[in-house]
Design a protein around this motif. Structure first.
Motif, PDB file in Angstrom:
ATOM      1  N   TYR A 103      21.198  69.558 -12.081  1.00 35.66           N
ATOM      2  CA  TYR A 103      20.613  68.682 -13.097  1.00 35.66           C
ATOM      3  C   TYR A 103      19.569  67.774 -12.448  1.00 35.66           C
ATOM      4  O   TYR A 103      18.464  67.620 -12.959  1.00 35.66           O
ATOM      5  N   ARG A 104      19.936  67.142 -11.335  1.00 39.26           N
ATOM      6  CA  ARG A 104      19.024  66.211 -10.677  1.00 39.26           C
ATOM      7  C   ARG A 104      17.778  66.931 -10.184  1.00 39.26           C
ATOM      8  O   ARG A 104      16.670  66.424 -10.304  1.00 39.26           O
ATOM      9  N   TRP A 105      17.953  68.153  -9.650  1.00 39.88           N
ATOM     10  CA  TRP A 105      16.806  68.939  -9.183  1.00 39.88           C
ATOM     11  C   TRP A 105      15.829  69.178 -10.337  1.00 39.88           C
ATOM     12  O   TRP A 105      14.627  68.982 -10.192  1.00 39.88           O
ATOM     13  N   ALA A 106      16.343  69.606 -11.471  1.00 39.90           N
ATOM     14  CA  ALA A 106      15.486  69.869 -12.633  1.00 39.90           C
ATOM     15  C   ALA A 106      14.871  68.571 -13.160  1.00 39.90           C
ATOM     16  O   ALA A 106      13.681  68.524 -13.481  1.00 39.90           O
ATOM     17  N   ALA A 107      15.673  67.511 -13.237  1.00 46.37           N
ATOM     18  CA  ALA A 107      15.186  66.235 -13.767  1.00 46.37           C
ATOM     19  C   ALA A 107      14.081  65.651 -12.885  1.00 46.37           C
ATOM     20  O   ALA A 107      13.133  65.049 -13.390  1.00 46.37           O
ATOM     21  N   ASP A 108      14.192  65.847 -11.596  1.00 50.38           N
ATOM     22  CA  ASP A 108      13.172  65.330 -10.676  1.00 50.38           C
ATOM     23  C   ASP A 108      11.854  66.084 -10.785  1.00 50.38           C
ATOM     24  O   ASP A 108      10.845  65.662 -10.218  1.00 50.38           O
TER      25      ASP A 108
END
Length: 122
Positions: A103-108
């Motif tokens: 999730y964090r990878w995509a959100a970043d």
């Protein structure tokens, strides 16, 4: 408008094109209502974690799922084949860490995803 007491609410950053695209997609495939950050009431904000602006949330009654778990819970309620896979993935060791990291990878990379999503608006 739906009955907010019973319809899960996907809370998202409506200032983000990619987030908006994802919320619109979620509404099409799952029984959720999309609520942008800019439309939150004070009562709705009070239910969210202190760092609520850092990710999406799924509010189901008085339960709040945040970040990757919000997306997982939305997918689990959807009519897409991934809803079956979610149940299996939950039993794998380390799944929660991988889910949140993904999730964090995509959100970043929301800006990059937003350019792709705008080319294929739902």
């Amino acid at each position: 408008m739906s009955d907010r007491r019973h319809t899960p609410q996907l809370v998202y950053d409506d200032d983000c094109g990619f987030c908006t695209w994802c919320a619109r997609w979620a509404v099409r495939v799952a029984p959720v209502e999309a609520v942008g950050f800019s439309d939150l009431t004070a009562d709705q904000r009070a239910m969210l974690p202190d760092d609520w602006e850092t990710c999406a949330h799924l509010v189901v009654g008085r339960t709040v799922y945040s970040c990757g778990e919000a997306i997982e819970q939305t997918l689990a309620r959807s009519n897409v084949p991934t809803s079956v896979a979610v149940g299996m993935l939950r039993s794998l060791p380390g799944y929660e860490r991988v889910r949140e990291g993904g999730y964090r990878w995509a959100a970043d990379r929301r800006g990059e995803w937003g350019r792709l999503a705008s080319a294929d608006s739902p």
